[in-house]
Design an enzyme around this catalytic site. Structure first.
Site, PDB file in Angstrom:
ATOM      1  N   HIS A 134      44.305 -16.160  84.455  1.00  4.52           N
ATOM      2  CA  HIS A 134      45.125 -15.874  85.632  1.00  4.52           C
ATOM      3  C   HIS A 134      45.883 -14.556  85.487  1.00  4.52           C
ATOM      4  O   HIS A 134      46.660 -14.186  86.361  1.00  4.52           O
ATOM      5  CB  HIS A 134      46.099 -17.040  85.844  1.00  4.52           C
ATOM      6  CG  HIS A 134      46.685 -17.111  87.217  1.00  4.52           C
ATOM      7  ND1 HIS A 134      48.041 -17.215  87.440  1.00  4.52           N
ATOM      8  CD2 HIS A 134      46.115 -17.099  88.443  1.00  4.52           C
ATOM      9  CE1 HIS A 134      48.277 -17.267  88.734  1.00  4.52           C
ATOM     10  NE2 HIS A 134      47.128 -17.197  89.366  1.00  4.52           N
ATOM     11  N   LYS A 136      47.051 -10.608  85.347  1.00  2.08           N
ATOM     12  CA  LYS A 136      46.885  -9.497  86.285  1.00  2.08           C
ATOM     13  C   LYS A 136      47.615  -8.282  85.719  1.00  2.08           C
ATOM     14  O   LYS A 136      48.849  -8.210  85.771  1.00  2.08           O
ATOM     15  CB  LYS A 136      47.444  -9.864  87.652  1.00  2.08           C
ATOM     16  CG  LYS A 136      46.852 -11.147  88.249  1.00  2.08           C
ATOM     17  CD  LYS A 136      47.669 -11.621  89.430  1.00  2.08           C
ATOM     18  CE  LYS A 136      47.135 -12.935  89.970  1.00  2.08           C
ATOM     19  NZ  LYS A 136      47.471 -14.075  89.106  1.00  2.08           N
ATOM     20  N   ASP A 141      46.108   5.208  81.106  1.00  2.00           N
ATOM     21  CA  ASP A 141      46.350   6.109  79.974  1.00  2.00           C
ATOM     22  C   ASP A 141      47.217   5.487  78.885  1.00  2.00           C
ATOM     23  O   ASP A 141      47.851   6.198  78.095  1.00  2.00           O
ATOM     24  CB  ASP A 141      46.985   7.428  80.455  1.00  2.00           C
ATOM     25  CG  ASP A 141      45.991   8.305  81.202  1.00  2.00           C
ATOM     26  OD1 ASP A 141      44.780   8.018  81.131  1.00  2.00           O
ATOM     27  OD2 ASP A 141      46.430   9.269  81.860  1.00  2.00           O
ATOM     28  N   ASP A 379      71.006 -15.707  85.065  1.00  2.00           N
ATOM     29  CA  ASP A 379      72.393 -15.227  84.969  1.00  2.00           C
ATOM     30  C   ASP A 379      72.561 -13.805  85.505  1.00  2.00           C
ATOM     31  O   ASP A 379      73.514 -13.103  85.145  1.00  2.00           O
ATOM     32  CB  ASP A 379      72.893 -15.289  83.515  1.00  2.00           C
ATOM     33  CG  ASP A 379      73.029 -16.718  83.022  1.00  2.00           C
ATOM     34  OD1 ASP A 379      73.323 -17.604  83.841  1.00  2.00           O
ATOM     35  OD2 ASP A 379      72.834 -16.941  81.805  1.00  2.00           O
TER      36      ASP A 379
END
Length: 479
Positions: A134, A136, A141, A379
């Site tokens: 899953h 991505k 470079d 937080d």
């Protein structure tokens, strides 16, 4: 020094040892940034995706990748096999370019149509094929990278005609990019990453390759809404990156990623473990935006402990109407009363939000809105953005990746984006009224209130019926 090298060198000059992250919150920015990285890359492009559609934006990015290879850039593409049925010819042809190599992760043995043969294979070899990559990532470079929820396809870049996703990516540079590269290398070198040329008997002739590449290079966008991308050039790409410079938030960042052997059950769920550690560190507030929210017993126990410590928890997920996977919504719905009783604030994205005005980032007027983001703010000082949904499939079955960034500035920006999606008429606030067995769910939005345990606003009768059935099946741990 090339365009990317100059940009990175000047950007990190005042931030040694740190990482810079810019939120790519809308589809246009996310697509343009990917095109810029492909257009300015001088040495390498490494791309790893769960899904790469053969649609307008998918072909546009494929053309940009081909142009990079023509310039001498070494291109490596690693794609999960779950949505590649019938596409071996195009992939093998692209792979025939001397500077392009394509590998398929955890491939099916059945390569051709009809797809029902793949279904039979999935039934026979389900233990292996149920586990998917899953991840991505888009790395140029080895110095600039994009990590986040977006696959490659029209609906992820606000270009879909029927539906579009709200989503989030991070453009990042600096120290953390090497870790993203390490993640790519681990998958690329895995025994489960199979060269496409070994999967298909198709061998394109030189004449076929020349004609196919010519069509790719002359590809014209038929969607008027996308034609502006065809006019982008090197100067425009450099200007785009310079525009992102002021959006960079600097601080400590780290990459958390599952190893490919998680697919075989021989590697631990590292991203899930990292998320659990982040949750345990929360002191005041937790904000979660996730396409699929299907808490298991362990997740519910963690959320309960946080609430007992007085932690404010807010979750934005899909409604039944906006969810693209009805079974996933059912897995969430069975826990909805318990979550509300423990004091978790629940919000559900409205599917009709984009039909009135483009108030949901990444959607456009006239399309159905859906949520695809995977982000959390802890937080308001640290952030997670990646591919991990809060469901058993992401936690324990698929491989995932994400960035954990210690940056109050980025945390405030992501929190503001989530807050905007909670306000106005883009989402429902879900409440529980009454006591014990008489309690009822209430959905409230601007100028609208819907009551009833099974009302599920904006959802069709068919969707409600299917969700009702799925809630009564013992499948939630596999969603």
């Amino acid at each position: 020094m090339d365009g990317l090298g100059h940009f990175v060198a000047t950007a990190i000059a005042d931030h040694p040892g740190e990482s810079g992250c810019a939120l790519l919150g809308d589809g246009e920015m996310a697509l343009t940034t990917r095109l810029a990285l492909a257009g300015l890359a001088g040495r390498t492009l490494d791309m790893q995706y769960y899904l790469w559609h053969d649609d307008a934006t998918g072909r546009m990015l494929a053309r940009a990748v081909l142009a990079a290879a023509d310039r001498g850039v070494r291109v490596r593409m690693l794609i999960d096999d779950i949505h590649l049925t019938g596409r071996d010819t195009g992939l093998a042809t692209l792979d025939s370019h001397p500077n392009i190599e394509i590998r398929i992760f955890n491939p099916f043995r059945v390569r051709a149509w009809p797809s029902w043969q793949r279904l039979l294979e999935a039934l026979r070899d389900g233990r292996r094929l149920n586990h998917r990559m899953h991840n991505k990532t888009f790395v140029a470079d080895g110095s600039l990278a994009i990590v986040g929820g977006r696959n490659i396809g029209d609906e992820y870049f606000a270009a879909g005609e029927v539906a579009n996703f709200r989503d989030m990516d991070l453009l990042t540079l600096g120290a953390v990019v090497g870790e993203i590269g390490d993640s790519f290398a681990a998958f690329w070198e895995s025994r489960l990453a199979v060269p496409v040329r070994t999967l298909t008997p198709f061998r394109p002739t030189k004449r076929f390759v020349r004609r196919w590449f010519r069509r790719m290079r002359r590809f014209r966008l038929h969607k008027a809404s996308l034609q502006r991308y065809s006019r982008l050039d090197t100067a425009a790409f450099n200007a785009h990156l310079e525009g992102l410079r002021s959006r960079l938030h600097w601080g400590e960042a780290r990459t958390v990623y599952d190893l490919p052997d998680k697919v075989a059950g021989t590697a631990p769920p590292r991203v899930a473990q990292a998320m659990l550690a982040l949750l345990e560190r929360v002191e005041h507030e937790l904000l979660i935006e996730t396409a699929y929210f299907v808490p298991d017993d362990q997740s519910l126990a963690v959320l309960q402990r946080l609430r007992e410590r007085g932690i404010a928890i807010t979750v934005l997920t899909n409604s039944l109407a906006s969810n693209d996977v009805i079974a996933a919504h059912a897995g969430y719905a069975v826990h909805r009363p318990v979550l509300l009783e423990m004091g978790v604030r629940l919000f559900e994205a409205r599917s009709r939000a984009a039909r009135r005005e483009p108030t949901v980032a990444g959607t456009r007027v006239g399309s159905r809105a859906s949520l695809h983001s995977k982000a959390a703010v802890f937080d308001r000082t640290r952030v997670f953005v990646g591919t991990l949904n809060f469901d058993p499939r992401s936690l324990y079955i698929n491989t995932e990746i994400g960035l954990v960034v210690e940056s109050p500035g980025l945390a405030r920006e992501v929190a503001a984006a989530i807050g905007k999606a909670l306000a106005g008429d883009t989402s429902f606030s879900v409440l529980l009224t009454g006591e014990s067995r008489r309690s009822r769910l209430v959905w409230r939005a601007e100028g609208l209130q819907v009551e009833g345990l099974h009302s599920e606003p904006e959802a069709s009768l068919l969707r409600r019926g299917l969700a009702w059935i799925y809630q009564r099946l013992p499948i939630h741990r596999w969603l």
